[in-house]
Design a protein around this motif. Structure first.
Motif, PDB file in Angstrom:
ATOM      1  N   THR A 130       0.801  -1.228   0.000  1.00  0.00           N
ATOM      2  CA  THR A 130       0.000   0.000   0.000  1.00  0.00           C
ATOM      3  C   THR A 130       0.833   1.278   0.000  1.00  0.00           C
ATOM      4  O   THR A 130       0.267   2.380  -0.028  1.00  0.00           O
ATOM      5  N   GLU A 133       0.017   3.804  -2.560  1.00  0.00           N
ATOM      6  CA  GLU A 133      -1.280   4.449  -2.391  1.00  0.00           C
ATOM      7  C   GLU A 133      -1.230   5.570  -1.358  1.00  0.00           C
ATOM      8  O   GLU A 133      -2.264   6.162  -1.019  1.00  0.00           O
ATOM      9  N   VAL A 218      -8.573   4.218   3.006  1.00  0.00           N
ATOM     10  CA  VAL A 218      -7.801   4.589   1.808  1.00  0.00           C
ATOM     11  C   VAL A 218      -8.737   5.076   0.705  1.00  0.00           C
ATOM     12  O   VAL A 218      -8.414   6.003  -0.046  1.00  0.00           O
TER      13      VAL A 218
END
Length: 221
Positions: A130, A133, A218
């Motif tokens: 992640t 991101e 997210v």
């Protein structure tokens, strides 16, 4: 003065002395018991090392705990995380405020904690997956009496993110009551891009559970 006339005064002095000796220690014992109880509560706040736990929202906490043990807060009801800053286990300075604008996964752990060791590979995997991101992981190492076992832990599991060194749990006690504060070791907390507490798990996490609590935050705009 005769012995008869002195007797009542002597008796009264003995009575007053006896009463003081009975009363004062009782008060002292009461205060000591209260202090001991307060100390015990503070110690229990971060002393347990368990494989799971749940906590329900009440009063004005505004959080909901699912059957999976993950507690979440709607965006409009979230509270800001406290100031968390200090030295990491490798001696560098870190301020959590520098991550504002990023989703942050905060993991409280200790090298001595079996569930922490069990979840470590899952945290490492999700942290690596992640990063692109804009997700940042930060550990808080606690109850390790030196940084050596903590450093060995990170090397053993290939932990790529920093951990604040908090041996006495002072940083964790900065979380306010009524928020999703850490209560067990391990605890994982997700902060949204505004630095507010969005989710918490009081347990060692599988990769699936970690993604379940992280992905909705997210995806927020």
């Amino acid at each position: 003065m005769s012995a008869v006339s002195r007797a009542p005064r002597s008796s009264m002095r003995a009575y007053r002395t006896s009463r003081t000796q009975r009363t004062r220690p009782a008060c002292v014992r009461g205060r000591a018991a209260l202090l001991a109880a307060g100390t015990a509560v503070a110690a229990l706040a971060l002393s347990a090392c368990g494989s799971g736990g749940t906590s329900g929202g009440s009063g004005d906490t505004n959080f909901i705990t699912g059957s999976d043990g993950i507690a979440t807060v709607p965006q409009g009801d979230r509270k800001p995380a406290p100031d968390l800053s200090g030295k990491t286990i490798d001696g560098k300075q870190l301020d959590l405020a520098s991550y504002k604008g990023k989703v942050v996964v905060l993991n409280v752990w200790g090298s001595w904690c079996a569930p922490c060791r069990a979840e470590a590979p899952n945290l490492v995997k999700v942290a690596e997956d992640t990063a692109a991101e804009g997700v940042r992981f930060v550990g808080v190492n606690t109850r390790d009496t030196s940084t050596q076992p903590a450093t060995a832990f990170e090397q053993s599991f290939g932990v790529p993110y920093p951990s604040l060194y908090d041996p006495t749990g002072k940083l964790m006690l900065r979380f306010k009551r009524g928020t999703l504060n850490p209560q067990l070791i391990p605890t994982t907390i997700v902060l949204d891009r505004n630095g507010k507490i969005a989710a918490r798990a009081l347990q060692g996490l599988s990769e699936e559970k970690l993604r379940k609590m992280l992905d909705p935050v997210v995806a927020e705009k």
